[in-house]
Each structure stands twice: as C-alpha cells, then as structure tokens.
Design a protein around this motif. Sequence first.
Motif, PDB file in Angstrom:
ATOM      1  N   THR A 172       0.874  -1.186   0.000  1.00  0.00           N
ATOM      2  CA  THR A 172       0.000   0.000   0.000  1.00  0.00           C
ATOM      3  C   THR A 172       0.906   1.231   0.000  1.00  0.00           C
ATOM      4  O   THR A 172       2.130   1.087  -0.049  1.00  0.00           O
ATOM      5  CB  THR A 172      -0.895   0.033   1.260  1.00  0.00           C
ATOM      6  N   LYS A 173       0.314   2.390   0.064  1.00  0.00           N
ATOM      7  CA  LYS A 173       1.010   3.674   0.252  1.00  0.00           C
ATOM      8  C   LYS A 173       2.127   3.935  -0.757  1.00  0.00           C
ATOM      9  O   LYS A 173       3.180   4.472  -0.416  1.00  0.00           O
ATOM     10  CB  LYS A 173       1.563   3.774   1.687  1.00  0.00           C
ATOM     11  N   GLY A 174       1.932   3.489  -1.987  1.00  0.00           N
ATOM     12  CA  GLY A 174       2.890   3.822  -3.044  1.00  0.00           C
ATOM     13  C   GLY A 174       4.009   2.813  -3.243  1.00  0.00           C
ATOM     14  O   GLY A 174       4.813   2.949  -4.158  1.00  0.00           O
ATOM     15  N   GLY A 302      -3.162  11.191   4.945  1.00  0.00           N
ATOM     16  CA  GLY A 302      -2.349  12.295   4.451  1.00  0.00           C
ATOM     17  C   GLY A 302      -1.908  12.147   3.008  1.00  0.00           C
ATOM     18  O   GLY A 302      -1.642  13.139   2.328  1.00  0.00           O
ATOM     19  N   MET A 303      -1.820  10.915   2.553  1.00  0.00           N
ATOM     20  CA  MET A 303      -1.375  10.727   1.170  1.00  0.00           C
ATOM     21  C   MET A 303      -2.402  11.304   0.179  1.00  0.00           C
ATOM     22  O   MET A 303      -2.070  11.592  -0.964  1.00  0.00           O
ATOM     23  CB  MET A 303      -1.167   9.229   0.912  1.00  0.00           C
ATOM     24  N   TYR A 304      -3.629  11.444   0.606  1.00  0.00           N
ATOM     25  CA  TYR A 304      -4.703  11.817  -0.330  1.00  0.00           C
ATOM     26  C   TYR A 304      -5.446  13.109   0.035  1.00  0.00           C
ATOM     27  O   TYR A 304      -6.134  13.676  -0.810  1.00  0.00           O
ATOM     28  CB  TYR A 304      -5.722  10.657  -0.420  1.00  0.00           C
ATOM     29  N   THR A 339      -0.912  17.981   1.606  1.00  0.00           N
ATOM     30  CA  THR A 339      -1.791  17.825   2.771  1.00  0.00           C
ATOM     31  C   THR A 339      -1.425  18.811   3.883  1.00  0.00           C
ATOM     32  O   THR A 339      -2.289  19.283   4.610  1.00  0.00           O
ATOM     33  CB  THR A 339      -1.746  16.367   3.267  1.00  0.00           C
ATOM     34  N   LYS A 340      -0.135  19.164   3.962  1.00  0.00           N
ATOM     35  CA  LYS A 340       0.232  20.115   5.017  1.00  0.00           C
ATOM     36  C   LYS A 340      -0.422  21.484   4.787  1.00  0.00           C
ATOM     37  O   LYS A 340      -0.646  22.234   5.726  1.00  0.00           O
ATOM     38  CB  LYS A 340       1.748  20.220   5.172  1.00  0.00           C
ATOM     39  N   PHE A 341      -0.777  21.794   3.529  1.00  0.00           N
ATOM     40  CA  PHE A 341      -1.473  23.061   3.267  1.00  0.00           C
ATOM     41  C   PHE A 341      -2.822  23.094   4.007  1.00  0.00           C
ATOM     42  O   PHE A 341      -3.264  24.146   4.450  1.00  0.00           O
ATOM     43  CB  PHE A 341      -1.750  23.258   1.769  1.00  0.00           C
TER      44      PHE A 341
HETATM   45  N1  LIG Z   1       1.450  19.642   8.679  1.00  0.00           N
HETATM   46  C1  LIG Z   1       0.821  18.573   8.207  1.00  0.00           C
HETATM   47  N2  LIG Z   1      -0.495  18.396   8.428  1.00  0.00           N
HETATM   48  C2  LIG Z   1      -1.144  17.309   7.956  1.00  0.00           C
HETATM   49  N3  LIG Z   1      -0.544  16.358   7.219  1.00  0.00           N
HETATM   50  C3  LIG Z   1       0.750  16.493   6.950  1.00  0.00           C
HETATM   51  C4  LIG Z   1       1.508  17.603   7.428  1.00  0.00           C
HETATM   52  N4  LIG Z   1       2.792  17.456   7.015  1.00  0.00           N
HETATM   53  C5  LIG Z   1       2.837  16.302   6.314  1.00  0.00           C
HETATM   54  N5  LIG Z   1       1.605  15.723   6.273  1.00  0.00           N
HETATM   55  C6  LIG Z   1       1.218  14.472   5.617  1.00  0.00           C
HETATM   56  O1  LIG Z   1       1.498  13.422   6.532  1.00  0.00           O
HETATM   57  C7  LIG Z   1       1.866  12.244   5.819  1.00  0.00           C
HETATM   58  C8  LIG Z   1       3.077  11.607   6.493  1.00  0.00           C
HETATM   59  O2  LIG Z   1       2.661  11.208   7.765  1.00  0.00           O
HETATM   60  P1  LIG Z   1       3.535  10.261   8.701  1.00  0.00           P
HETATM   61  O3  LIG Z   1       4.952  10.724   8.641  1.00  0.00           O
HETATM   62  O4  LIG Z   1       2.859  10.225  10.002  1.00  0.00           O
HETATM   63  O5  LIG Z   1       3.336   8.901   7.962  1.00  0.00           O
HETATM   64  P2  LIG Z   1       4.323   7.688   7.809  1.00  0.00           P
HETATM   65  O6  LIG Z   1       4.980   7.381   9.099  1.00  0.00           O
HETATM   66  O7  LIG Z   1       5.191   7.995   6.630  1.00  0.00           O
HETATM   67  O8  LIG Z   1       3.303   6.521   7.390  1.00  0.00           O
HETATM   68  P3  LIG Z   1       2.162   5.816   8.269  1.00  0.00           P
HETATM   69  O9  LIG Z   1       2.207   6.495   9.610  1.00  0.00           O
HETATM   70  O10 LIG Z   1       0.893   6.020   7.550  1.00  0.00           O
HETATM   71  O11 LIG Z   1       2.535   4.391   8.343  1.00  0.00           O
HETATM   72  C9  LIG Z   1       2.113  12.661   4.391  1.00  0.00           C
HETATM   73  O12 LIG Z   1       1.045  12.141   3.614  1.00  0.00           O
HETATM   74  C10 LIG Z   1       2.046  14.169   4.400  1.00  0.00           C
HETATM   75  O13 LIG Z   1       1.357  14.681   3.291  1.00  0.00           O
END
Ligand SMILES: Nc1ncnc2c1ncn2[C@@H]1O[C@H](COP(=O)(O)OP(=O)(O)OP(=O)(O)O)[C@@H](O)[C@H]1O
Length: 468
Positions: A172-174, A302-304, A339-341
């Motif tokens: 999943t997730k790319g 967050g990916m979407y 998503t951070k936007f």
């Molecule tokens: N400030 C923010 N607010 C909301 N989402 C954000 C922000 N900055 C980054 N993201 C999103 O958060 C996601 C990354 O989250 P995180 O680092 O918790 O996940 P991961 O550890 O890579 O994977 P997972 O936790 O799903 O197994 C990305 O999709 C990114 O777009």
Amino acid sequence: MTSKCKSKVCNPPEASSGLQVTPEIVAGCQELILTDEQIQTYMTTFLDNIQRGLKKETHPTAIVKCFPTYVQDLPDGTESGKFLALDLGGSNFRVLLIELDGGNCQMQSKIFVISQDLMVGPGTSLFDFIAQCLAEFSIEHGVAAETLPLGFTFSFPVMQKGLTVGILERWTKGFSCDGVVGNDVAQMLKDAIARRGDVNIDVCAVLNDTTGTLMSCAWKNRNTRIGLIVGTGTNGCYVEKQSEAELFDEPDMGSGNVIINLEWGAFGDDGALDFCRVKYDVDIDKRTINPGKQLHEKMISGMYMGELVRLAAERFTKEGYMFEGKGSEKLFTPDSFETKFVSEIESDPPGTYVNIKKICDGLDLINATEQDFVNLRFLCECISKRAAHLVSAGLIVLMRKIGEKKVAVGIDGTVYKYHPHFHNLMVEKIKQLIEPDYEFELILSEDGSGRGAALVAAVAARVKSKPT
Ligand SMILES: Nc1ncnc2c1ncn2[C@@H]1O[C@H](COP(=O)(O)OP(=O)(O)OP(=O)(O)O)[C@@H](O)[C@H]1O
C-alpha cells in the motif's frame, strides 16, 4: 444524544470579515458532510466487517482482515534493556536504538530516504538497502558487536504466523516491490542481513505501527486498548479476547487477549462505502497504483487529503465560483496541493489569511480574493472534518466492541499530530455518538514505531522468561 448538525445542511461559519462561503460551494460540498444516518450505516457495516475478519470461515473473503498480531501482553512499565528497531511504512525509513529502563526510554535514530526506484523495484534491493542502513547505524552507534533484539515495524498488511513471521498480503502507500507479497518479511530481512555478514541481529518481532502505537501508549497509560494511525495511511488495532480471534488458535491461551491489526484502510473495497464516497474519491482512486484498494484510507489519510481538496477547488474553479473561473496551471496539476497546506490553512485564525495567501501565491493564484480564501478554507474544513468523522465512527465501533467503560486510544501520524482541529473534531464527534457511560481519552502516542517495537520485543522477552 445531541447533535450539532442534525440536518444534511450545515452552515459554514462566517468569516470575521463578514464574508460567507459562496452558496453554490456550500451546496456542492454537502455531499462531504456525513449525516448521523450515514455514520450509523458506516458503524453497522464496519462492525460486520470486523466480525467477518475475525472468523475463520469468513476471513478468506473478508475485506477488513483483522490479523492477529501475536502480541498478547501489554507493557507493565518494568521493561528494560537495549533494543534495535526498524521502521518501514511510509515516507521515510528509520533505524533506532532504544534503551528502556523502567519508566525511562532513551532513543537515538537516523532517517533514511527510500527512493522512488526502491519503492517500486525488486524486493531484494529494498531489503538489501534496509540491511545496509541497519549495519551503518549499528557501526556508528558502537553496537555492531552485540547481538541486540530487534523489533521490525513494517506497516503494511501482513498476515502473521507468529511474532517473528509476517507474510506480506499486499503493498500500500505507493510501494510495489516485486517478490515480497506472499513472503515472510522477517525472513527477507534476516536473509539480507546474512548476505552482508557484518552484523548480528536477533529479529524477535514483526509488528505494524498501529500495534507499536498502542504499546507505546500502554506503557504510560494502563487503560490503552486501541492504537490508531492517521499519517501517510490510516490503520487501527485493538485488544480483543482470544476467544473472538478465531485465526489466533494457539494452544497456549497466554493472557487470553491478543492485539488485532484491523487493516481498516481496506474498508469499502467491496463497495461498502460507496454510499458516502464522492466523485473526488473515485477520481483519486483511479490515478493510484492500487485502484479499487484501500478506499477507506483514500478518504482519510495524508497521502490523499490535499489532493481531495485540490480536486474540489479545481471543480469549483471550473464551474466559475473560485479564482475568477481561471485558477492556474499549478492548481490544475495533480498533487500540487500538499496535505500540510490543509493544516496550514486551517491554522489561520478565522478572518485572517496569512498562510492561505502564501499557499495561493505558491500555486500562482496571485489574484486570489478574500472570497477565494474563505471558499478554499471551507473546502479544507469539509475534507478534514469528513476524515476526522470517519475515524471517530471507527473508534466508537471498537470502544463498544471492547466494552470497557474507560478506554485510552494511542494515536500517531502527522495528520493527527499537525492538523490544528483533528483531535477536537474527533473528541466532539465521539462524545456526540457514544453512550454517556463511556469515558475515553485520545492520546498522542509519539514514536510507536520505535519505542513500540522495542516494547513488543521487551514484553515478549519478559513473558518468555516468566516461570511457568
Ligand atoms: N502539517 C501537516 N499536516 C497534515 N498532514 C501532513 C503535514 N505534514 C505532512 N503531512 C502528511 O502526513 C503524511 C506523512 O505522515 P507520517 O509521517 O505520520 O506517515 P508515515 O509514518 O510515513 O506513514 P504511516 O504512519 O501512515 O505508516 C504525508 O502524507 C504528508 O502529506
């Protein structure tokens, strides 16, 4: 039970400038606002999905897989020792060295970027890279000569056959590396370490980041029964009675409980969520490398999330209600709206437009008006609120299934951590819908994938050494 939004039409808040969201946009966004009836449908269907995942007879065709994790005991705070952890499951890969000592935890870690080529290349290359990072890190931290226990946080759908055996069901997730699906990821890691021959590691647990998050929170809060991730992806896990978890047919009952890794991102892959999916969900799904899969995740994580907002903004621009009906090339480019936007825009105090202006400038929307800002913020709010409400509905189902009246939920993931209102939206929704005799706490449980992995390894060691 009271509801702040009983009818389908929820009026958006007025900006302090007095500007209101354009009525056509309010009307067009009603489909994103989940009614109480839709949430009830979601909850009934989700519970049914969990039951199908847990039962031997229905598990093979179940969508929400409910994998037993083989983690049966929660930490009691006495765990101690030095552990290594690997964390693979999203945007970054980390190696960690963790030292537990009673209630204290010291952690050193290093992040390695997984290139796009590695994410979709041969599986052996991915595991060779992981082993290389692990070896480099162990040498750097002076532990290469020791045989440390290692917890491998591998946050993809894995069918566990034991604490140290995890068969990958699908990526999943790319990610989509060849030669891993159907294989034991712990064995692939051990093989890659053996190919190098320069470090000795005792791989003693494979886990998902949800399990790590639950364990990490339980270490401090003894009422923890649920783990939740809202990051790149979304997933949940909870403590279930062993008698309910039919796939976990170990002769030794142990504690009588087992953590269930729901893999709830897949909920809806059989069409069960079609009643609340909208065109943006369908469009996003079509463009992913796993169309038709992880449909629940694609509405939440967050990916979407940013792309969902962009699709809505594109629609309303093309309909002539935003950005002079013109927009910009960037606005119409997939994935240009991060998503951070969403977090940044919703962090602007109502009526102020500091972050949103910067973001619009960055998207070449330099002529954006205050009215555009109000509208764009509303789109962000609708999408993030829908995600928070879906996750809340899932948690309510789990709380009722667990049945304990005081439950803590350990939560990790950047969306939960950084979205300014996600936590409050969840608390509000759960309070609104759950019976009043339930007490719940939503706790940010940072570093489940690191500390949680060490705790799984440590608890396994503690239980193993207990006199029988
Ligand atoms: N400030 C923010 N607010 C909301 N989402 C954000 C922000 N900055 C980054 N993201 C999103 O958060 C996601 C990354 O989250 P995180 O680092 O918790 O996940 P991961 O550890 O890579 O994977 P997972 O936790 O799903 O197994 C990305 O999709 C990114 O777009």
